[in-house]
Structure formats: C-alpha cells, structure tokens
Design a protein around this motif. Sequence first.
Motif, PDB file in Angstrom:
ATOM      1  N   LEU A 172       5.447  11.908  11.253  1.00 35.89           N
ATOM      2  CA  LEU A 172       6.080  12.582  10.116  1.00 35.89           C
ATOM      3  C   LEU A 172       5.600  14.022   9.984  1.00 35.89           C
ATOM      4  O   LEU A 172       6.372  14.906   9.599  1.00 35.89           O
ATOM      5  N   ALA A 173       4.334  14.253  10.300  1.00 35.20           N
ATOM      6  CA  ALA A 173       3.789  15.621  10.217  1.00 35.20           C
ATOM      7  C   ALA A 173       4.521  16.548  11.180  1.00 35.20           C
ATOM      8  O   ALA A 173       4.736  17.720  10.873  1.00 35.20           O
ATOM      9  N   GLY A 174       4.912  16.020  12.308  1.00 31.38           N
ATOM     10  CA  GLY A 174       5.639  16.832  13.280  1.00 31.38           C
ATOM     11  C   GLY A 174       7.045  17.189  12.849  1.00 31.38           C
ATOM     12  O   GLY A 174       7.665  18.077  13.432  1.00 31.38           O
ATOM     13  N   LEU A 175       7.563  16.518  11.834  1.00 31.08           N
ATOM     14  CA  LEU A 175       8.925  16.762  11.377  1.00 31.08           C
ATOM     15  C   LEU A 175       9.009  17.764  10.229  1.00 31.08           C
ATOM     16  O   LEU A 175      10.101  18.108   9.798  1.00 31.08           O
ATOM     17  N   GLN A 176       7.872  18.216   9.739  1.00 36.40           N
ATOM     18  CA  GLN A 176       7.906  19.163   8.630  1.00 36.40           C
ATOM     19  C   GLN A 176       7.266  20.486   9.014  1.00 36.40           C
ATOM     20  O   GLN A 176       6.515  20.571   9.970  1.00 36.40           O
ATOM     21  N   LYS A 177       7.583  21.508   8.234  1.00 40.08           N
ATOM     22  CA  LYS A 177       7.085  22.836   8.558  1.00 40.08           C
ATOM     23  C   LYS A 177       5.661  23.076   8.081  1.00 40.08           C
ATOM     24  O   LYS A 177       5.001  23.978   8.560  1.00 40.08           O
ATOM     25  N   HIS A 178       5.168  22.266   7.126  1.00 39.82           N
ATOM     26  CA  HIS A 178       3.829  22.463   6.578  1.00 39.82           C
ATOM     27  C   HIS A 178       2.781  21.752   7.430  1.00 39.82           C
ATOM     28  O   HIS A 178       3.061  20.761   8.096  1.00 39.82           O
ATOM     29  N   THR A 179       1.556  22.253   7.370  1.00 37.68           N
ATOM     30  CA  THR A 179       0.452  21.719   8.161  1.00 37.68           C
ATOM     31  C   THR A 179      -0.163  20.500   7.489  1.00 37.68           C
ATOM     32  O   THR A 179      -0.518  20.551   6.309  1.00 37.68           O
ATOM     33  N   ASP A 236      -4.623  16.059   5.675  1.00 36.61           N
ATOM     34  CA  ASP A 236      -5.334  14.787   5.528  1.00 36.61           C
ATOM     35  C   ASP A 236      -4.325  13.654   5.430  1.00 36.61           C
ATOM     36  O   ASP A 236      -3.198  13.841   4.960  1.00 36.61           O
ATOM     37  N   THR A 237      -4.730  12.474   5.896  1.00 37.01           N
ATOM     38  CA  THR A 237      -3.938  11.257   5.776  1.00 37.01           C
ATOM     39  C   THR A 237      -4.762  10.231   5.019  1.00 37.01           C
ATOM     40  O   THR A 237      -5.902   9.959   5.386  1.00 37.01           O
ATOM     41  N   VAL A 238      -4.180   9.671   3.954  1.00 34.93           N
ATOM     42  CA  VAL A 238      -4.884   8.699   3.114  1.00 34.93           C
ATOM     43  C   VAL A 238      -4.053   7.424   3.049  1.00 34.93           C
ATOM     44  O   VAL A 238      -2.828   7.476   2.929  1.00 34.93           O
ATOM     45  N   ARG A 239      -4.754   6.293   3.118  1.00 33.37           N
ATOM     46  CA  ARG A 239      -4.100   4.995   2.922  1.00 33.37           C
ATOM     47  C   ARG A 239      -4.713   4.337   1.697  1.00 33.37           C
ATOM     48  O   ARG A 239      -5.931   4.198   1.611  1.00 33.37           O
ATOM     49  N   GLN A 240      -3.863   3.946   0.745  1.00 36.56           N
ATOM     50  CA  GLN A 240      -4.310   3.224  -0.440  1.00 36.56           C
ATOM     51  C   GLN A 240      -3.723   1.829  -0.382  1.00 36.56           C
ATOM     52  O   GLN A 240      -2.507   1.669  -0.309  1.00 36.56           O
ATOM     53  N   ASP A 241      -4.586   0.819  -0.427  1.00 38.32           N
ATOM     54  CA  ASP A 241      -4.119  -0.568  -0.396  1.00 38.32           C
ATOM     55  C   ASP A 241      -4.191  -1.173  -1.786  1.00 38.32           C
ATOM     56  O   ASP A 241      -5.135  -0.917  -2.549  1.00 38.32           O
ATOM     57  N   LEU A 242      -3.208  -1.999  -2.114  1.00 38.87           N
ATOM     58  CA  LEU A 242      -3.142  -2.706  -3.377  1.00 38.87           C
ATOM     59  C   LEU A 242      -3.430  -4.180  -3.097  1.00 38.87           C
ATOM     60  O   LEU A 242      -2.787  -4.783  -2.242  1.00 38.87           O
ATOM     61  N   ASN A 243      -4.413  -4.736  -3.805  1.00 35.17           N
ATOM     62  CA  ASN A 243      -4.818  -6.128  -3.614  1.00 35.17           C
ATOM     63  C   ASN A 243      -4.870  -6.837  -4.948  1.00 35.17           C
ATOM     64  O   ASN A 243      -5.146  -6.238  -5.976  1.00 35.17           O
ATOM     65  N   ARG A 272       2.507  14.154  -0.134  1.00 36.69           N
ATOM     66  CA  ARG A 272       3.733  13.433   0.209  1.00 36.69           C
ATOM     67  C   ARG A 272       3.356  11.948   0.224  1.00 36.69           C
ATOM     68  O   ARG A 272       2.521  11.537   1.017  1.00 36.69           O
ATOM     69  N   THR A 273       3.962  11.151  -0.643  1.00 42.40           N
ATOM     70  CA  THR A 273       3.587   9.746  -0.790  1.00 42.40           C
ATOM     71  C   THR A 273       4.706   8.847  -0.280  1.00 42.40           C
ATOM     72  O   THR A 273       5.874   9.032  -0.628  1.00 42.40           O
ATOM     73  N   PHE A 274       4.325   7.872   0.534  1.00 46.91           N
ATOM     74  CA  PHE A 274       5.245   6.875   1.071  1.00 46.91           C
ATOM     75  C   PHE A 274       4.764   5.511   0.589  1.00 46.91           C
ATOM     76  O   PHE A 274       3.672   5.066   0.947  1.00 46.91           O
ATOM     77  N   ASN A 275       5.584   4.847  -0.242  1.00 42.89           N
ATOM     78  CA  ASN A 275       5.212   3.576  -0.856  1.00 42.89           C
ATOM     79  C   ASN A 275       5.627   2.395   0.017  1.00 42.89           C
ATOM     80  O   ASN A 275       6.378   2.533   0.977  1.00 42.89           O
ATOM     81  N   GLY A 335       0.808  -1.210   0.000  1.00 44.95           N
ATOM     82  CA  GLY A 335       0.000   0.000   0.000  1.00 44.95           C
ATOM     83  C   GLY A 335       0.839   1.257   0.000  1.00 44.95           C
ATOM     84  O   GLY A 335       2.072   1.210  -0.052  1.00 44.95           O
ATOM     85  N   LYS A 336       0.138   2.375   0.053  1.00 43.45           N
ATOM     86  CA  LYS A 336       0.760   3.699   0.097  1.00 43.45           C
ATOM     87  C   LYS A 336       0.142   4.493   1.242  1.00 43.45           C
ATOM     88  O   LYS A 336      -1.034   4.333   1.555  1.00 43.45           O
ATOM     89  N   MET A 337       0.936   5.357   1.826  1.00 47.16           N
ATOM     90  CA  MET A 337       0.440   6.334   2.783  1.00 47.16           C
ATOM     91  C   MET A 337       0.655   7.691   2.135  1.00 47.16           C
ATOM     92  O   MET A 337       1.772   8.013   1.707  1.00 47.16           O
ATOM     93  N   ILE A 338      -0.405   8.468   2.032  1.00 43.85           N
ATOM     94  CA  ILE A 338      -0.332   9.770   1.375  1.00 43.85           C
ATOM     95  C   ILE A 338      -0.675  10.852   2.387  1.00 43.85           C
ATOM     96  O   ILE A 338      -1.737  10.805   3.014  1.00 43.85           O
ATOM     97  N   LEU A 339       0.233  11.790   2.547  1.00 50.50           N
ATOM     98  CA  LEU A 339       0.001  12.921   3.446  1.00 50.50           C
ATOM     99  C   LEU A 339      -0.298  14.147   2.604  1.00 50.50           C
ATOM    100  O   LEU A 339       0.482  14.504   1.708  1.00 50.50           O
ATOM    101  N   LYS A 340      -1.419  14.778   2.853  1.00 50.86           N
ATOM    102  CA  LYS A 340      -1.788  16.016   2.165  1.00 50.86           C
ATOM    103  C   LYS A 340      -1.434  17.162   3.095  1.00 50.86           C
ATOM    104  O   LYS A 340      -1.930  17.239   4.226  1.00 50.86           O
ATOM    105  N   VAL A 341      -0.551  18.049   2.631  1.00 55.40           N
ATOM    106  CA  VAL A 341      -0.105  19.176   3.445  1.00 55.40           C
ATOM    107  C   VAL A 341      -0.418  20.488   2.735  1.00 55.40           C
ATOM    108  O   VAL A 341      -0.440  20.563   1.513  1.00 55.40           O
ATOM    109  N   GLN A 342      -0.667  21.502   3.538  1.00 55.46           N
ATOM    110  CA  GLN A 342      -0.895  22.839   2.982  1.00 55.46           C
ATOM    111  C   GLN A 342       0.431  23.570   2.987  1.00 55.46           C
ATOM    112  O   GLN A 342       1.038  23.781   4.038  1.00 55.46           O
ATOM    113  N   THR A 343       0.865  23.970   1.784  1.00 52.48           N
ATOM    114  CA  THR A 343       2.174  24.611   1.650  1.00 52.48           C
ATOM    115  C   THR A 343       2.095  26.130   1.589  1.00 52.48           C
ATOM    116  O   THR A 343       3.127  26.786   1.567  1.00 52.48           O
ATOM    117  N   GLY A 344       0.886  26.672   1.555  1.00 53.85           N
ATOM    118  CA  GLY A 344       0.725  28.121   1.501  1.00 53.85           C
ATOM    119  C   GLY A 344      -0.607  28.485   0.890  1.00 53.85           C
ATOM    120  O   GLY A 344      -1.542  27.684   0.880  1.00 53.85           O
TER     121      GLY A 344
END
Length: 74
Positions: free
Chosen positions: A52-59, A62-69, A31-34, A10-19
């Motif tokens: 991971l959100a705490g390690l970056q400057k952007h807010t 949303d957190t999304v999980r996509q599973d591959l089956n 931000r996608t983590f495979n 699967g993938k973990m996708i972090l949606k951050v607001q950059t401005g």
Amino acid sequence: MAVVKMPQSGKMILKVQTGVNAAGNPVFRLRTFNNIKASAADADVFAVAQGLAGLQKHTLVDTVRQDLNSLVNQ
C-alpha cells in the motif's frame, strides 16, 4: 478458573509523512485499515502495508498493528 484471550479482529495503521509545517517539523497522517483478520501473520500484514505504501505519494514512516481480543473466564 483461568482467563483466556480470544482474538477478534484488528487494525493496520500506516503513519505517513505528508509534508513539513512552517517551523520545518514533519507533518504526519494516519491511514487506518479496519477488520484485519486476527489469524493474519505479522509478516503478511507488514507485506500488505509495504504494498500500500508503494501506491501512495507520501512516505511511509511506521506500520502499527492493533489487535482486539476478548477476555473470557473459563
């Protein structure tokens, strides 16, 4: 015969607001983590996203999980 779902990865996708843009609307980036283990619990994936959100400057917005089956006919 029955069709069975076989978890793969699967993938973990972090949606951050950059401005904001010139019109004042928020600008988002993904931000996608495979290769997230299919057996990972949702609560654990969410906890990692929060860490991971705490390690970056952007807010984090949303957190999304996509599973591959795979579908197998048995």
